[in-house]
Design a protein around this motif. Structure first.
Motif, mmCIF file in Angstrom:
data_model
loop_
_atom_site.group_PDB
_atom_site.id
_atom_site.type_symbol
_atom_site.label_atom_id
_atom_site.label_comp_id
_atom_site.label_asym_id
_atom_site.label_seq_id
_atom_site.Cartn_x
_atom_site.Cartn_y
_atom_site.Cartn_z
ATOM 1 N N ASN A 143 -9.699 -3.047 0.191
ATOM 2 C CA ASN A 143 -10.565 -1.935 0.573
ATOM 3 C C ASN A 143 -9.807 -0.662 0.958
ATOM 4 N N LYS A 144 -8.631 -0.478 0.387
ATOM 5 C CA LYS A 144 -7.853 0.720 0.719
ATOM 6 C C LYS A 144 -7.506 1.571 -0.502
ATOM 7 N N VAL B 175 0.833 -1.201 0.000
ATOM 8 C CA VAL B 175 0.000 0.000 0.000
ATOM 9 C C VAL B 175 0.874 1.259 0.000
ATOM 10 N N VAL C 167 -6.690 5.155 0.495
ATOM 11 C CA VAL C 167 -5.365 5.338 1.103
ATOM 12 C C VAL C 167 -4.307 5.460 -0.006
#
Length: 157
Positions: free
Chosen positions: A105-106, A60, A109
């Motif tokens: 689900n990021k 991420v 971000v």
């Protein structure tokens, strides 16, 4: 040239993108005082090094950094379209697409990298509406792609 000066002060540079896309599309369309920019991936050092699904092949944090390169690529195309990045009145909206496995689900971000850079460069003019979604795949296996709508100063007649 204040925005380009800020880019340089951050140790960044606008990429020289490959010649026109090999399709019938264009990178930017101006209509009135709005410029709609096509999806741009994380172009860096002559290619697209950020590949694969976020959370599986790429982390991420690395994907979030990659979206900064999306922003730089978008600004490069914008400059080509309008001539001077200081003519931006407002970054209106970005749409961020993040390649992730089902259940990732990021995407918001990840998209923050692009948003943060635009706000760092433009201040309040850089605050924008945003959508961020996870997708099953992206062209060239890139981890993220971003579109942008920008309000610019009127053309002088």
């Amino acid at each position: 040239m204040e925005i380009e000066k800020k880019i340089a002060e951050l140790g960044l540079e606008l990429p020289v993108l490959p010649e026109k896309p090999g399709t019938r599309r264009v990178r930017a369309v101006r209509t009135g005082n709005l410029v709609h920019l096509a999806g741009h991936g994380p172009f860096h050092e002559g290619g697209y090094p950020f590949k694969g699904p976020v959370g599986v092949t790429i982390g991420v944090a690395e994907a979030r950094a990659a979206t900064r390169y999306n922003a730089l690529a978008l600004l490069s195309s914008l400059r080509q379209e309008i001539g001077d990045l200081d003519d931006v009145v407002r970054i209106v909206k970005i749409n961020a697409y993040v390649y992730g496995e089902p259940g990732f689900n990021k995407p918001s971000v990840v998209a923050e990298g692009c948003s943060d850079l635009l706000i760092d460069l433009y201040g309040e003019r850089g605050r924008h509406a945003r959508s961020a979604v996870t997708v099953a795949a992206l062209t060239l296996d890139i981890c993220c792609e971003t579109e942008m709508i920008v309000e610019v100063r009127p053309l002088q007649s």
